[in-house]
Design a protein around this motif. Structure first.
Motif, PDB file in Angstrom:
ATOM      1  N   LEU A 104       0.845  -1.194   0.000  1.00 32.02           N
ATOM      2  CA  LEU A 104       0.000   0.000   0.000  1.00 32.02           C
ATOM      3  C   LEU A 104       0.878   1.241   0.000  1.00 32.02           C
ATOM      4  CD1 LEU A 104      -2.641  -0.842   2.760  1.00 32.02           C
ATOM      5  CD2 LEU A 104      -3.119  -0.587   0.323  1.00 32.02           C
ATOM      6  N   VAL A 105       0.404   2.283  -0.639  1.00 41.36           N
ATOM      7  CA  VAL A 105       1.099   3.559  -0.531  1.00 41.36           C
ATOM      8  C   VAL A 105       0.694   4.170   0.809  1.00 41.36           C
ATOM      9  CG1 VAL A 105       1.356   4.020  -2.988  1.00 41.36           C
ATOM     10  CG2 VAL A 105      -0.764   4.641  -1.844  1.00 41.36           C
ATOM     11  N   LYS A 106       1.600   4.944   1.406  1.00 44.13           N
ATOM     12  CA  LYS A 106       1.356   5.464   2.749  1.00 44.13           C
ATOM     13  C   LYS A 106       0.199   6.455   2.821  1.00 44.13           C
ATOM     14  CE  LYS A 106       5.981   4.832   4.648  1.00 44.13           C
ATOM     15  NZ  LYS A 106       7.146   5.490   5.286  1.00 44.13           N
ATOM     16  N   ASP A 107      -0.107   7.107   1.698  1.00 45.31           N
ATOM     17  CA  ASP A 107      -1.203   8.076   1.736  1.00 45.31           C
ATOM     18  C   ASP A 107      -2.527   7.464   1.280  1.00 45.31           C
ATOM     19  OD1 ASP A 107      -0.696   7.746  -0.929  1.00 45.31           O
ATOM     20  OD2 ASP A 107      -0.540   9.890  -1.409  1.00 45.31           O
ATOM     21  N   THR A 108      -2.621   6.127   1.379  1.00 46.39           N
ATOM     22  CA  THR A 108      -3.866   5.462   1.002  1.00 46.39           C
ATOM     23  C   THR A 108      -5.005   5.914   1.900  1.00 46.39           C
ATOM     24  OG1 THR A 108      -4.815   3.287   0.524  1.00 46.39           O
ATOM     25  CG2 THR A 108      -3.579   3.491   2.562  1.00 46.39           C
ATOM     26  N   GLU A 109      -6.215   5.782   1.409  1.00 46.56           N
ATOM     27  CA  GLU A 109      -7.380   6.168   2.193  1.00 46.56           C
ATOM     28  C   GLU A 109      -7.511   5.255   3.415  1.00 46.56           C
ATOM     29  OE1 GLU A 109      -9.492   8.712   1.755  1.00 46.56           O
ATOM     30  OE2 GLU A 109      -8.269   9.389   0.066  1.00 46.56           O
ATOM     31  N   PRO A 110      -7.963   5.785   4.545  1.00 45.93           N
ATOM     32  CA  PRO A 110      -8.108   4.960   5.757  1.00 45.93           C
ATOM     33  C   PRO A 110      -8.921   3.689   5.531  1.00 45.93           C
ATOM     34  CG  PRO A 110      -8.390   7.274   6.301  1.00 45.93           C
ATOM     35  CD  PRO A 110      -8.316   7.200   4.799  1.00 45.93           C
ATOM     36  N   GLU A 111      -9.998   3.795   4.756  1.00 41.74           N
ATOM     37  CA  GLU A 111     -10.836   2.621   4.505  1.00 41.74           C
ATOM     38  C   GLU A 111     -10.047   1.537   3.780  1.00 41.74           C
ATOM     39  OE1 GLU A 111     -11.574   5.701   3.708  1.00 41.74           O
ATOM     40  OE2 GLU A 111     -13.198   6.197   5.085  1.00 41.74           O
TER      41      GLU A 111
END
Length: 221
Positions: A104-111
């Protein structure tokens, strides 16, 4: 309760992930680590269900730490999700081959982060939205001549077909629609195929699909 270990050298990143995860009724942060060596120690000590592992860390990077975790049979039930700043990080390709269940990229959406944690516990591979096919295409471009995978002989014709569809990036629902079967049936075929091949998860099934020659570059459309 899903137990998660956070491995990242940035305290603020860990704090943000911890606040989000601990707020869930079915997830808890079992521990944290600031580098790869500490991550290994904490994994062996805590035996978490999932490790959120940063690729770039001091002392021992996340890629090497992941390889050691996935090579250790005692830790076979621990799933690793790699964290990266950029979707096409040069190490993502090698991370999947090293046994990571996804990235995952670190700025992925919380959901999406929460879905990731829950998905890998269920044995699914997890890749950031829109990245799956590009990652597989990159894998295809770098693949050498197919290696002989004798265990493919144990698969039924339908299981080979399902494995090929997994290899081109289709989800269980997409496989079900393609084969005109129920999503549960598709999931069962995928699970049986993984068991027969000794694949840790869906990500490794994709790797095997290419390395065996079952899927070839150019199949993506």
């Amino acid at each position: 309760m899903i137990r998660v270990l956070l491995a990242d050298d940035q305290l603020l990143v860990r704090a943000g992930f911890k606040a989000l995860l601990d707020a869930q009724s079915d997830i808890e942060v079992a521990g944290e680590a600031a580098d790869g060596e500490e991550a290994l120690r904490r994994v062996r000590e805590l035996r978490p269900d999932v490790v959120l592992m940063d690729i770039r860390m001091p002392r021992l990077d996340g890629l090497a730490a992941t390889r050691r975790i996935t090579d250790d049979t005692v830790l076979k039930d621990v799933k690793v999700v790699m964290l990266t700043t950029f979707e096409l990080d040069e190490y993502v390709f090698e991370a999947i081959r090293s046994g990571a269940s996804g990235f995952l990229v670190k700025d992925t959406e919380p959901e999406e982060l929460l879905r990731a944690v829950r998905a890998v516990v269920e044995g699914d591979a997890l890749l950031s939205p829109g990245v799956t096919r590009r990652l597989i295409a990159e894998f295809a471009a770098r693949s050498k001549e197919p290696a002989a995978v004798g265990s493919l002989a144990e698969l039924t014709e339908r299981e080979r077909e399902v494995m090929a569809l997994v290899g081109i990036g289709l989800s269980n629902d997409e496989i079900a629609r393609r084969l005109v079967v129920s999503p549960l049936t598709a999931k069962t075929h995928v699970s049986r195929t993984m068991v027969k091949l000794g694949a840790r998860d869906r990500a490794q099934l994709v790797v095997l699909a290419y390395e065996s020659g079952l899927v070839r570059p150019g199949w993506l459309g």
